[in-house]
Design a protein around this motif. Structure first.
Motif, PDB file in Angstrom:
ATOM      1  N   ARG A 138       0.844  -1.208   0.000  1.00  0.00           N
ATOM      2  CA  ARG A 138       0.000   0.000   0.000  1.00  0.00           C
ATOM      3  C   ARG A 138       0.875   1.252   0.000  1.00  0.00           C
ATOM      4  O   ARG A 138       2.028   1.224   0.402  1.00  0.00           O
ATOM      5  CB  ARG A 138      -0.888   0.014   1.233  1.00  0.00           C
ATOM      6  N   SER A 139       0.277   2.356  -0.369  1.00  0.00           N
ATOM      7  CA  SER A 139       0.981   3.634  -0.317  1.00  0.00           C
ATOM      8  C   SER A 139       1.154   4.065   1.138  1.00  0.00           C
ATOM      9  O   SER A 139       0.473   3.557   2.032  1.00  0.00           O
ATOM     10  CB  SER A 139       0.182   4.706  -1.070  1.00  0.00           C
ATOM     11  N   GLN A 140       2.038   5.004   1.362  1.00  0.00           N
ATOM     12  CA  GLN A 140       2.275   5.523   2.704  1.00  0.00           C
ATOM     13  C   GLN A 140       0.988   6.087   3.300  1.00  0.00           C
ATOM     14  O   GLN A 140       0.641   5.791   4.445  1.00  0.00           O
ATOM     15  CB  GLN A 140       3.361   6.614   2.674  1.00  0.00           C
ATOM     16  N   SER A 141       0.243   6.863   2.521  1.00  0.00           N
ATOM     17  CA  SER A 141      -0.982   7.482   3.062  1.00  0.00           C
ATOM     18  C   SER A 141      -2.057   6.429   3.355  1.00  0.00           C
ATOM     19  O   SER A 141      -2.744   6.511   4.378  1.00  0.00           O
ATOM     20  CB  SER A 141      -1.514   8.568   2.124  1.00  0.00           C
ATOM     21  N   ASP A 142      -2.190   5.439   2.487  1.00  0.00           N
ATOM     22  CA  ASP A 142      -3.155   4.372   2.755  1.00  0.00           C
ATOM     23  C   ASP A 142      -2.729   3.564   3.980  1.00  0.00           C
ATOM     24  O   ASP A 142      -3.553   3.220   4.827  1.00  0.00           O
ATOM     25  CB  ASP A 142      -3.292   3.430   1.552  1.00  0.00           C
ATOM     26  N   GLY A 143      -1.441   3.259   4.079  1.00  0.00           N
ATOM     27  CA  GLY A 143      -0.928   2.532   5.236  1.00  0.00           C
ATOM     28  C   GLY A 143      -1.151   3.301   6.523  1.00  0.00           C
ATOM     29  O   GLY A 143      -1.529   2.724   7.551  1.00  0.00           O
ATOM     30  N   ASP A 144      -0.942   4.629   6.484  1.00  0.00           N
ATOM     31  CA  ASP A 144      -1.179   5.467   7.665  1.00  0.00           C
ATOM     32  C   ASP A 144      -2.642   5.386   8.099  1.00  0.00           C
ATOM     33  O   ASP A 144      -2.937   5.266   9.290  1.00  0.00           O
ATOM     34  CB  ASP A 144      -0.814   6.924   7.391  1.00  0.00           C
ATOM     35  N   ALA A 145      -3.556   5.477   7.130  1.00  0.00           N
ATOM     36  CA  ALA A 145      -4.995   5.424   7.446  1.00  0.00           C
ATOM     37  C   ALA A 145      -5.368   4.067   8.033  1.00  0.00           C
ATOM     38  O   ALA A 145      -6.109   3.985   9.023  1.00  0.00           O
ATOM     39  CB  ALA A 145      -5.816   5.711   6.190  1.00  0.00           C
ATOM     40  N   ILE A 146      -4.852   2.991   7.449  1.00  0.00           N
ATOM     41  CA  ILE A 146      -5.152   1.650   7.949  1.00  0.00           C
ATOM     42  C   ILE A 146      -4.525   1.444   9.327  1.00  0.00           C
ATOM     43  O   ILE A 146      -5.158   0.878  10.224  1.00  0.00           O
ATOM     44  CB  ILE A 146      -4.702   0.577   6.936  1.00  0.00           C
ATOM     45  N   GLN A 147      -3.307   1.916   9.510  1.00  0.00           N
ATOM     46  CA  GLN A 147      -2.632   1.811  10.810  1.00  0.00           C
ATOM     47  C   GLN A 147      -3.484   2.471  11.895  1.00  0.00           C
ATOM     48  O   GLN A 147      -3.638   1.941  12.994  1.00  0.00           O
ATOM     49  CB  GLN A 147      -1.250   2.483  10.751  1.00  0.00           C
ATOM     50  N   GLU A 148      -4.070   3.619  11.601  1.00  0.00           N
ATOM     51  CA  GLU A 148      -4.916   4.321  12.566  1.00  0.00           C
ATOM     52  C   GLU A 148      -6.153   3.488  12.923  1.00  0.00           C
ATOM     53  O   GLU A 148      -6.532   3.388  14.089  1.00  0.00           O
ATOM     54  CB  GLU A 148      -5.332   5.675  12.007  1.00  0.00           C
TER      55      GLU A 148
ATOM     56  N   VAL B 116      -6.425   0.170  12.678  1.00  0.00           N
ATOM     57  CA  VAL B 116      -5.973  -0.998  13.432  1.00  0.00           C
ATOM     58  C   VAL B 116      -5.745  -0.600  14.890  1.00  0.00           C
ATOM     59  O   VAL B 116      -6.177  -1.303  15.812  1.00  0.00           O
ATOM     60  CB  VAL B 116      -4.680  -1.607  12.828  1.00  0.00           C
ATOM     61  N   ALA B 117      -5.090   0.549  15.114  1.00  0.00           N
ATOM     62  CA  ALA B 117      -4.803   1.007  16.479  1.00  0.00           C
ATOM     63  C   ALA B 117      -6.080   1.235  17.285  1.00  0.00           C
ATOM     64  O   ALA B 117      -6.104   1.021  18.496  1.00  0.00           O
ATOM     65  CB  ALA B 117      -3.971   2.292  16.425  1.00  0.00           C
ATOM     66  N   LYS B 118      -7.163   1.630  16.616  1.00  0.00           N
ATOM     67  CA  LYS B 118      -8.449   1.840  17.293  1.00  0.00           C
ATOM     68  C   LYS B 118      -9.183   0.528  17.541  1.00  0.00           C
ATOM     69  O   LYS B 118     -10.158   0.492  18.280  1.00  0.00           O
ATOM     70  CB  LYS B 118      -9.352   2.745  16.445  1.00  0.00           C
ATOM     71  N   GLY B 119      -8.751  -0.537  16.879  1.00  0.00           N
ATOM     72  CA  GLY B 119      -9.410  -1.825  17.045  1.00  0.00           C
ATOM     73  C   GLY B 119     -10.731  -1.926  16.307  1.00  0.00           C
ATOM     74  O   GLY B 119     -11.604  -2.703  16.686  1.00  0.00           O
ATOM     75  N   VAL B 120     -10.888  -1.151  15.244  1.00  0.00           N
ATOM     76  CA  VAL B 120     -12.169  -1.139  14.523  1.00  0.00           C
ATOM     77  C   VAL B 120     -12.075  -1.679  13.097  1.00  0.00           C
ATOM     78  O   VAL B 120     -13.051  -1.646  12.365  1.00  0.00           O
ATOM     79  CB  VAL B 120     -12.773   0.282  14.469  1.00  0.00           C
ATOM     80  N   LEU B 121     -10.924  -2.215  12.730  1.00  0.00           N
ATOM     81  CA  LEU B 121     -10.753  -2.600  11.332  1.00  0.00           C
ATOM     82  C   LEU B 121     -11.256  -4.000  11.013  1.00  0.00           C
ATOM     83  O   LEU B 121     -12.104  -4.185  10.172  1.00  0.00           O
ATOM     84  CB  LEU B 121      -9.283  -2.474  10.928  1.00  0.00           C
ATOM     85  N   THR B 122     -10.757  -4.988  11.695  1.00  0.00           N
ATOM     86  CA  THR B 122     -11.053  -6.369  11.324  1.00  0.00           C
ATOM     87  C   THR B 122     -11.815  -7.083  12.431  1.00  0.00           C
ATOM     88  O   THR B 122     -11.532  -6.917  13.597  1.00  0.00           O
ATOM     89  CB  THR B 122      -9.744  -7.132  11.043  1.00  0.00           C
ATOM     90  N   ASN B 123     -12.773  -7.892  12.038  1.00  0.00           N
ATOM     91  CA  ASN B 123     -13.473  -8.796  12.941  1.00  0.00           C
ATOM     92  C   ASN B 123     -13.457 -10.147  12.248  1.00  0.00           C
ATOM     93  O   ASN B 123     -13.961 -10.288  11.144  1.00  0.00           O
ATOM     94  CB  ASN B 123     -14.906  -8.305  13.157  1.00  0.00           C
ATOM     95  N   VAL B 124     -12.829 -11.113  12.879  1.00  0.00           N
ATOM     96  CA  VAL B 124     -12.737 -12.441  12.282  1.00  0.00           C
ATOM     97  C   VAL B 124     -13.406 -13.441  13.226  1.00  0.00           C
ATOM     98  O   VAL B 124     -13.335 -13.288  14.444  1.00  0.00           O
ATOM     99  CB  VAL B 124     -11.262 -12.813  11.976  1.00  0.00           C
ATOM    100  N   VAL B 125     -14.087 -14.427  12.641  1.00  0.00           N
ATOM    101  CA  VAL B 125     -14.811 -15.413  13.443  1.00  0.00           C
ATOM    102  C   VAL B 125     -14.298 -16.809  13.071  1.00  0.00           C
ATOM    103  O   VAL B 125     -14.301 -17.185  11.896  1.00  0.00           O
ATOM    104  CB  VAL B 125     -16.335 -15.339  13.200  1.00  0.00           C
ATOM    105  N   PHE B 126     -13.871 -17.542  14.090  1.00  0.00           N
ATOM    106  CA  PHE B 126     -13.440 -18.927  13.926  1.00  0.00           C
ATOM    107  C   PHE B 126     -14.492 -19.839  14.548  1.00  0.00           C
ATOM    108  O   PHE B 126     -15.293 -19.400  15.365  1.00  0.00           O
ATOM    109  CB  PHE B 126     -12.094 -19.166  14.629  1.00  0.00           C
TER     110      PHE B 126
END
Length: 141
Positions: free
Chosen positions: A63-73, A75-85
């Motif tokens: 990813r680009s730096q700006s996209d990575g920065d947005a995704i990093q933010e 992830v840090a908030k804990g709102v990006l991924t929800n996975v179910v096993f």
């Protein structure tokens, strides 16, 4: 036509740290481990069993730096991924094994009104991980 999910990405802040959670706590097998350009992709699943795999990667991988920065933010908030096993027969045992690693518990095993019994944790990056055990469904006559 038959279609099925091959793999899904889980963005993590540190793939190596997250590997311990997904491999050691959840018991998944490392199926592929690739480093390129300073980034790391780790594919996990159940060895010898076809099915859905997950790929752990850092926010900047591919990813680009700006996209990575947005995704990093996110992830840090804990709102990006929800996975179910799913576990077939021992949710309480899986829960205790994961809790013993020090993972943050979000929900202890609980019977849900929509059917399954499940629990929830945060992985080392803050992603929510739910584990469910399906209850037996009545057979159609």
């Amino acid at each position: 036509m038959t279609i099925s999910l091959q793999y899904s990405h889980i963005t993590v802040t540190n793939p190596e740290e997250s590997l311990a959670f997904y491999r050691d706590a959840l018991g998944l097998d490392v199926l592929n481990d690739v480093e390129s350009g300073g980034h790391h992709w780790i594919t996990l699943g159940v060895a010898g069993r076809e099915g859905t795999e997950i790929v752990l990667s850092d926010p900047y991988a591919g990813r680009s730096q700006s996209d990575g920065d947005a995704i990093q933010e996110l992830v840090a908030k804990g709102v990006l991924t929800n996975v179910v096993f799913r576990t077939e027969d021992d949710l309480d045992g899986v829960f205790e094994r994961v809790r013993a690693t020090g993972a943050e518990v979000l929900q202890e095993p609980k019977d849900q009104p929509w059917g399954p019994r499940d629990c929830a944790f945060r992985d080392p990056s803050g992603n929510m991980v739910r584990i469910l055990q399906s209850t037996a469904q009545p057979q159609n006559a």
